[in-house]
Motif scaffolding. Structure first.
Motif, short mmCIF file in Angstrom:
data_model
loop_
_atom_site.label_atom_id
_atom_site.label_comp_id
_atom_site.label_asym_id
_atom_site.label_seq_id
_atom_site.Cartn_x
_atom_site.Cartn_y
_atom_site.Cartn_z
N THR A 71 0.82 -1.20 0.00
CA THR A 71 0.00 0.00 0.00
C THR A 71 0.86 1.25 0.00
OG1 THR A 71 -1.73 -1.18 1.23
CG2 THR A 71 -1.86 1.22 1.21
N ASN A 74 1.99 1.78 -3.42
CA ASN A 74 0.81 2.25 -4.15
C ASN A 74 0.62 3.75 -3.95
OD1 ASN A 74 -2.05 3.15 -4.14
ND2 ASN A 74 -2.54 1.07 -4.75
N ASN A 154 -1.34 -3.89 -6.57
CA ASN A 154 -1.49 -2.64 -5.84
C ASN A 154 -0.91 -1.46 -6.59
OD1 ASN A 154 -2.49 -2.40 -2.77
ND2 ASN A 154 -1.91 -4.50 -3.20
N GLN A 252 2.50 3.02 6.77
CA GLN A 252 1.66 1.83 6.69
C GLN A 252 2.26 0.67 7.50
OE1 GLN A 252 -1.31 1.35 5.00
NE2 GLN A 252 -1.37 3.53 4.51
N SER A 296 -9.43 8.48 -0.14
CA SER A 296 -8.50 8.05 -1.19
C SER A 296 -8.76 8.81 -2.49
CB SER A 296 -8.63 6.55 -1.42
OG SER A 296 -8.29 5.83 -0.26
#
Length: 452
Positions: A71, A74, A154, A252, A296
């Protein structure tokens, strides 16, 4: 289909861009929940179902460590590509994409090697109970061998979103989710492979989604007429990507490490609490990730407008994102509080011990009333992230998590039960949200805008 988020009414553009993101995360959470639902309900006996649910739940925080790195890559890639797309620097955007894909593959392969060698050690470090250790370790080992597909998927979906295309990731996720559930049912309900069945179902579905996402992305990149050749790998672009991705990965990963520490205290409470926590966490994460989908979307919206230097559109976008996110939080609150037992029952086999339901209900009753608070944090953080203000973004997340982990340890020892662990969530959310609002109001996201 790409979407230019720098034109048009902010609330309308953000809404229609975010709806596919909402559906995407809903399907993603549903297929992750399907593992726990199916392995819990289709076991031969209720006791076996509870142990299988606990085994999958015990390995969950470790799998989230790997998801955290994916993530983070990403997010970093999405911010960079969004800014280049908003500035219409398509040649440099192609270089950024190819650099990101190569870097992602290398990271994924390294983590696969580390994960394969350290599976049992990680499960042992969490004090996983002996009666679920082998199944939990098996699930984690199979999961690790699918990391390359997870990372590629991702980063590809992050790039699609950066270019204003939230529909392609939705279609990919629907296909992956449906295939995962079908394979879960075949492997568990028909073949009775239990934990191994859900592990292999996830591996196959994730692999197919990753390969298809890469193929579609390469076709999309070729469609941009840049009038020149782009570099497959650029050290300068890697440096820019690192500036965004490393703080995101750290953020994260830190969140996931915190969850691992919390899982350690949960494991001390025994298999019944682990099973209840596993079920309740899936229900809780479904709501939170759905609410986060508008945040997001706001992050991509902010990044594109930063690239186009249309700073006057940021404020209206924030207000719209907050309205949508909080509205959805109120819907989940109205559903979760009166129907918590029904939702929890989806994960448990018939005749399951009532103690598991009691634990899960207690967890939800403590967390759900504070969803509105965490939604405020989501949208303010998205402005910081979209603008590339990664240091204040990390501060807000770390403060929330440090407090949550610290209070988990303190309150667990003071109260001598899992209730102390659950109470740490709203405390961390409240203080973390206060810091996020402070940074947004101070305008730190306007400083040091990227030179594209």
């Amino acid at each position: 289909m790409t979407t230019d988020l720098t034109e048009g009414k902010p609330s309308k553009k953000l809404f229609w861009f975010s709806i596919p993101l909402l559906l995407s995360v809903a399907f993603q959470q549903l297929y992750q929940m399907a593992d726990s639902m199916i392995v819990g309900r289709f076991a031969i006996t209720p006791e076996a179902g509870e142990l299988a649910l606990a085994a999958v739940g015990a390995s969950y925080p470790i799998t989230q460590l790997f998801v955290a790195v994916a993530t983070g890559v990403n997010i970093g890639t999405s911010v960079l590509v969004s800014q280049l797309f908003g500035a219409k620097r398509y040649l440099r955007m192609k270089t950024a994409i190819s650099t990101a894909l190569i870097t992602t593959a290398v990271i994924a392969l390294l983590l696969t090697l580390v994960g394969a060698l350290a599976t049992d050690a990680m499960m042992a470090a969490l004090q996983t109970p002996e009666n679920i250790f082998q199944d939990g370790s098996l699930y984690l080992r199979v999961y690790v061998f699918g990391l390359l597909f997870l990372f590629i998927y991702n980063v590809c979906t992050g790039i699609f979103n950066a270019m204003g295309d939230s529909r392609t990731p939705l279609i990919l996720l629907i296909l992956s989710s449906v295939s995962n559930v079908v394979l879960d049912l075949i492997f568990v309900a028909v073949f009775h492979w239990d934990v191994a069945g859900v592990a292999w179902a996830t591996f196959i579905a994730q692999g197919a989604a990753g390969i298809l996402a890469l193929i579609l992305l390469l076709r999309r990149v070729r469609s941009f007429d840049t009038g020149g050749h782009f570099l497959l790998f650029s050290p300068d672009m890697l440096r820019r990507l690192t500036n965004y991705a490393v703080p995101s990965i750290a953020q994260q990963s830190f969140v996931s490490v915190g969850n691992v520490i919390i899982q350690y205290f949960v494991n001390l409470c025994g298999a019944t609490v682990i099973a209840g926590y596993s079920a309740a966490t899936k229900v809780n994460m479904f709501a939170l990730t759905c609410c986060m989908s508008f945040a997001s979307g706001l992050s991509s919206y902010v990044a594109q407008n930063i690239g186009a230097r249309k700073l006057d559109r940021i404020g209206p976008g924030l207000k719209a994102g907050a309205l949508y996110s909080i509205g959805l939080a109120l819907v989940f609150t109205a559903i979760y509080l009166p129907f918590s037992d029904v939702l929890i029952g989806l994960f448990l086999p018939a005749g399951s011990a009532s103690g598991v339901t009691d634990v899960a209900r207690q967890y939800l009753y403590i967390l759900v009333p504070f969803y509105i608070i965490v939604c405020i944090k989501f949208v303010c953080d998205s402005v910081l992230r979209g603008a590339g203000a990664m240091r204040p973004f990390m501060v807000t997340t770390f403060s929330d998590l440090i407090l949550r982990v610290g209070f988990s340890a303190i309150l667990y020892n003071l109260m001598g039960s899992e209730i102390g662990i659950w109470l740490s969530w709203p405390i961390g959310w409240f203080l973390g949200s206060s810091i996020s609002v402070f940074f947004y109001k101070r305008g730190v996201w306007k400083k040091n805008l990227p030179n594209l």
